[in-house]
Write a protein that holds these residues in place. Sequence first.
Motif, mmCIF file in Angstrom:
data_model
loop_
_atom_site.group_PDB
_atom_site.id
_atom_site.type_symbol
_atom_site.label_atom_id
_atom_site.label_comp_id
_atom_site.label_asym_id
_atom_site.label_seq_id
_atom_site.Cartn_x
_atom_site.Cartn_y
_atom_site.Cartn_z
ATOM 1 N N ARG A 1 0.824 -1.207 0.000
ATOM 2 C CA ARG A 1 0.000 0.000 0.000
ATOM 3 C C ARG A 1 0.858 1.257 0.000
ATOM 4 O O ARG A 1 0.571 2.220 -0.727
ATOM 5 C CB ARG A 1 -0.937 -0.013 1.219
ATOM 6 C CG ARG A 1 -1.964 -1.147 1.175
ATOM 7 C CD ARG A 1 -3.029 -0.961 2.243
ATOM 8 N NE ARG A 1 -2.486 -1.099 3.595
ATOM 9 C CZ ARG A 1 -2.411 -2.248 4.250
ATOM 10 N NH1 ARG A 1 -2.820 -3.381 3.680
ATOM 11 N NH2 ARG A 1 -1.933 -2.287 5.477
ATOM 12 N N ASP A 2 1.926 1.264 0.793
ATOM 13 C CA ASP A 2 2.797 2.439 0.858
ATOM 14 C C ASP A 2 3.503 2.674 -0.470
ATOM 15 O O ASP A 2 3.635 3.816 -0.925
ATOM 16 C CB ASP A 2 3.824 2.251 1.977
ATOM 17 C CG ASP A 2 4.742 3.461 2.125
ATOM 18 O OD1 ASP A 2 4.249 4.542 2.511
ATOM 19 O OD2 ASP A 2 5.949 3.327 1.840
ATOM 20 N N THR A 3 3.950 1.585 -1.122
ATOM 21 C CA THR A 3 4.647 1.708 -2.411
ATOM 22 C C THR A 3 3.745 2.349 -3.456
ATOM 23 O O THR A 3 4.156 3.269 -4.182
ATOM 24 C CB THR A 3 5.118 0.324 -2.899
ATOM 25 O OG1 THR A 3 6.064 -0.211 -1.979
ATOM 26 C CG2 THR A 3 5.759 0.430 -4.284
ATOM 27 N N HIS A 4 2.504 1.900 -3.543
ATOM 28 C CA HIS A 4 1.598 2.445 -4.554
ATOM 29 C C HIS A 4 1.183 3.877 -4.223
ATOM 30 O O HIS A 4 0.998 4.693 -5.142
ATOM 31 C CB HIS A 4 0.377 1.547 -4.706
ATOM 32 C CG HIS A 4 0.607 0.370 -5.601
ATOM 33 N ND1 HIS A 4 0.999 0.518 -6.913
ATOM 34 C CD2 HIS A 4 0.544 -0.968 -5.366
ATOM 35 C CE1 HIS A 4 1.147 -0.686 -7.461
ATOM 36 N NE2 HIS A 4 0.883 -1.599 -6.549
ATOM 37 N N ARG A 5 1.029 4.204 -2.961
ATOM 38 C CA ARG A 5 0.681 5.577 -2.617
ATOM 39 C C ARG A 5 1.820 6.533 -2.972
ATOM 40 O O ARG A 5 1.581 7.634 -3.471
ATOM 41 C CB ARG A 5 0.327 5.671 -1.132
ATOM 42 C CG ARG A 5 -1.043 5.058 -0.829
ATOM 43 C CD ARG A 5 -1.406 5.149 0.626
ATOM 44 N NE ARG A 5 -2.742 4.574 0.841
ATOM 45 C CZ ARG A 5 -3.031 3.651 1.756
ATOM 46 N NH1 ARG A 5 -2.081 3.202 2.564
ATOM 47 N NH2 ARG A 5 -4.262 3.186 1.879
ATOM 48 N N ARG A 6 3.041 6.106 -2.731
ATOM 49 C CA ARG A 6 4.196 6.942 -3.088
ATOM 50 C C ARG A 6 4.321 7.088 -4.605
ATOM 51 O O ARG A 6 4.593 8.177 -5.120
ATOM 52 C CB ARG A 6 5.481 6.347 -2.506
ATOM 53 C CG ARG A 6 5.601 6.468 -0.992
ATOM 54 C CD ARG A 6 6.855 5.764 -0.486
ATOM 55 N NE ARG A 6 6.988 5.868 0.936
ATOM 56 C CZ ARG A 6 7.592 6.865 1.576
ATOM 57 N NH1 ARG A 6 8.135 7.858 0.868
ATOM 58 N NH2 ARG A 6 7.680 6.886 2.892
ATOM 59 N N LEU A 7 4.131 5.981 -5.324
ATOM 60 C CA LEU A 7 4.211 6.023 -6.784
ATOM 61 C C LEU A 7 3.141 6.937 -7.370
ATOM 62 O O LEU A 7 3.414 7.736 -8.280
ATOM 63 C CB LEU A 7 4.025 4.610 -7.354
ATOM 64 C CG LEU A 7 5.265 3.747 -7.553
ATOM 65 C CD1 LEU A 7 4.847 2.349 -7.979
ATOM 66 C CD2 LEU A 7 6.204 4.356 -8.581
ATOM 67 N N THR A 8 1.935 6.827 -6.850
ATOM 68 C CA THR A 8 0.829 7.621 -7.374
ATOM 69 C C THR A 8 1.039 9.099 -7.069
ATOM 70 O O THR A 8 0.778 9.965 -7.923
ATOM 71 C CB THR A 8 -0.506 7.137 -6.776
ATOM 72 O OG1 THR A 8 -0.685 5.761 -7.127
ATOM 73 C CG2 THR A 8 -1.680 7.931 -7.319
ATOM 74 N N ALA A 9 1.504 9.408 -5.867
ATOM 75 C CA ALA A 9 1.770 10.805 -5.514
ATOM 76 C C ALA A 9 2.888 11.384 -6.379
ATOM 77 O O ALA A 9 2.810 12.540 -6.823
ATOM 78 C CB ALA A 9 2.139 10.912 -4.035
ATOM 79 N N ALA A 10 3.921 10.584 -6.646
ATOM 80 C CA ALA A 10 5.018 11.052 -7.501
ATOM 81 C C ALA A 10 4.534 11.286 -8.928
ATOM 82 O O ALA A 10 4.932 12.261 -9.585
ATOM 83 C CB ALA A 10 6.161 10.038 -7.490
ATOM 84 N N SER A 11 3.661 10.410 -9.425
ATOM 85 C CA SER A 11 3.095 10.590 -10.769
ATOM 86 C C SER A 11 2.263 11.865 -10.838
ATOM 87 O O SER A 11 2.329 12.612 -11.820
ATOM 88 C CB SER A 11 2.223 9.382 -11.135
ATOM 89 O OG SER A 11 2.987 8.193 -11.164
ATOM 90 N N ALA A 12 1.484 12.130 -9.791
ATOM 91 C CA ALA A 12 0.673 13.351 -9.748
ATOM 92 C C ALA A 12 1.557 14.596 -9.749
ATOM 93 O O ALA A 12 1.261 15.581 -10.434
ATOM 94 C CB ALA A 12 -0.224 13.343 -8.515
ATOM 95 N N ALA A 13 2.654 14.537 -8.993
ATOM 96 C CA ALA A 13 3.574 15.677 -8.962
ATOM 97 C C ALA A 13 4.188 15.921 -10.339
ATOM 98 O O ALA A 13 4.345 17.072 -10.775
ATOM 99 C CB ALA A 13 4.672 15.425 -7.927
#
Length: 222
Positions: A140-152
Motif C-alpha cells: 500500500r505504501d509503495t503504490h501511494r508513493r508512486l501515485t503521488a510522484a506521478s501526480a507531482a
Amino acid sequence: MNRTLRALLPLLSDLIVPTAVYYLLHQLGVADVPALIAACAATAGYTVPRMIRRRRVDALGLLVIAELAATAGLLAVSGDARLALLRPTVYLTVAAAVFLLSCWRGRPLTYTGATPMATKGDPERTAAYERSWHNSPQMRDTHRRLTAASAAAMLGYAILNAVIVYSFPVSQADGLQKVPGIALILAIMVMLRSRVPRLSRIVDAEQQRSAGAHQGATDPRA
C-alpha cells in the motif's frame, strides 16, 4: 517489441502524429487554427480504425476523440490557437487531482498500472497481488508513493506547458510542448518499472504465505 513499448506506442502516436501534421501544413502556408484542426482530425483518423481493428471500445481512444472534437470546436469558435495548446495543462491538472485523491480513497491508480508487470499475466500471481493489497502495508505504501510522484510529475508538466504556450509563438510552442509530454510518459513508466522488483517480492511472499497456510490446513499431523 516488449510489452512496455507496445503500451507506450498509442500514447506516443497521440503526441507525434498531430505535431507532424501541423508542421507539414504550417510549412505549406496553412494558418495556425486550420492546421491545428486538421491535426486533430488526423489523430482521430487513426484512433477510430484502431478501435475497429480491436473490435472493442477503447476508453482511452474515446477520450482522445472527445478531446480532439472539443478542441476543434473551440478553435473554430474562438479562433485562438493558444487555447488548444493549453489542453494538456487542463487535463493533466485534473488527472493529477484524481491521482492524489486515489491515494486516500480506494486504491492508488498505479495499482492497476503495475498489475501486469508484477504478475506477468499469471492468474495465481494476480490473485496474490490482490491479497497483498490487503495484507501488506509495504504494498500500500509503495503504490501511494508512486501515485503521488506521478501526480507531482503531471502538475509539473501542466505548469511547464502553460509557460511554453505563452512564451513562444504558436508554431514553436506546439512542438516544444510535446517534448516534456513524452518525457512525462517515460518518467511514469520508469517509476513503475523501478518498483516492479519490490512488488514482485511482495507477491512472492504472499504466495509463499498462502501456500504455507494451505499446507498447514491440509497436513493431518497439524
